[in-house]
Design an enzyme around this catalytic site. Sequence first.
Site, mmCIF file in Angstrom:
data_model
loop_
_atom_site.group_PDB
_atom_site.id
_atom_site.type_symbol
_atom_site.label_atom_id
_atom_site.label_comp_id
_atom_site.label_asym_id
_atom_site.label_seq_id
_atom_site.Cartn_x
_atom_site.Cartn_y
_atom_site.Cartn_z
ATOM 1 N N LEU A 190 67.146 56.716 54.241
ATOM 2 C CA LEU A 190 67.801 57.686 55.126
ATOM 3 C C LEU A 190 67.589 59.126 54.681
ATOM 4 O O LEU A 190 68.319 60.015 55.118
ATOM 5 C CB LEU A 190 69.302 57.391 55.219
ATOM 6 C CG LEU A 190 69.671 56.072 55.916
ATOM 7 C CD1 LEU A 190 71.175 55.869 55.882
ATOM 8 C CD2 LEU A 190 69.156 56.055 57.345
ATOM 9 N N CYS A 208 73.182 56.414 47.437
ATOM 10 C CA CYS A 208 73.759 56.341 48.797
ATOM 11 C C CYS A 208 73.834 54.904 49.285
ATOM 12 O O CYS A 208 74.878 54.452 49.763
ATOM 13 C CB CYS A 208 72.929 57.193 49.747
ATOM 14 S SG CYS A 208 72.901 58.959 49.330
ATOM 15 N N HIS A 209 72.723 54.147 49.161
ATOM 16 C CA HIS A 209 72.693 52.770 49.644
ATOM 17 C C HIS A 209 72.064 51.814 48.649
ATOM 18 O O HIS A 209 71.763 50.670 48.993
ATOM 19 C CB HIS A 209 71.955 52.699 50.988
ATOM 20 C CG HIS A 209 72.590 53.541 52.065
ATOM 21 N ND1 HIS A 209 72.222 54.839 52.277
ATOM 22 C CD2 HIS A 209 73.580 53.251 52.955
ATOM 23 C CE1 HIS A 209 72.945 55.334 53.278
ATOM 24 N NE2 HIS A 209 73.776 54.393 53.701
ATOM 25 N N GLY A 210 71.827 52.290 47.424
ATOM 26 C CA GLY A 210 71.414 51.387 46.360
ATOM 27 C C GLY A 210 69.951 51.014 46.362
ATOM 28 O O GLY A 210 69.603 49.848 46.114
#
Length: 244
Positions: A190, A208-210
Amino acid sequence: MRYPQGTFAVGMLTSLVRTTSSRAAATALPATTWTQRGVAAARNLASSSSTSAGPVDKMESFDNYYEKDKLHKQPGDPNKRDFTYFVLGGARFIYASAARLVALKFVSTMSASADVLALANAEFDIGDIPLGQGVTVKWRGKPIFIRHRTPAEIDRENAVNMNELRDAEADTVRAQRPEWLIIVGICTHLGCVPIANAGEYHGWFCPCHGSHYDVSGRIRKGPAPLNMEIPPYKFLADTKVLIG
């Protein structure tokens, strides 16, 4: 119309008597009278000729037919077609030139400005980066990771099995020189900026999302679908690199 025979005869006789009487009176005039009349007529003709030109001198008739029917020819085209064509052609040339200038102006606004072109290429000195460490620089508004890799890190990345990679890409393809790795520091999930020297593979980690990246910038774990991007660059010297 029919007339009575006696009436017709009386009329003819009367006409004959009048004609005879007028001829006798004319012949009875004296010669001096005829001479005076001729002199007077000659004087009148001379006077009229000296005061004004007659119709013969003007080459015209009494009814002015000559002036009315005469063709007044003017030099050149009376319709002015040449001038009209010249004006129309000049106007079309001006319109075409104006349209060309507008098109060039529009195209020039779409091209990059001078300040953007100045930032298109960036030169960096990488001689001060310690072995096993990296720095973050800015190029075209993007973070650029430059890492000075150790021989152990290079060997470890070359030994990775390609079947284990989500976006399979060899380390030798991603690095022009094995000891230097230059990548765009943006997560391909992202668009976050990963943290250096973190994660399970000791490369970069996006909290943020690993997403986990190795020291070659390849995605190894997490939701990111692709490896981190390699910017266009070239080495100007052993310690200088030009990005862009």
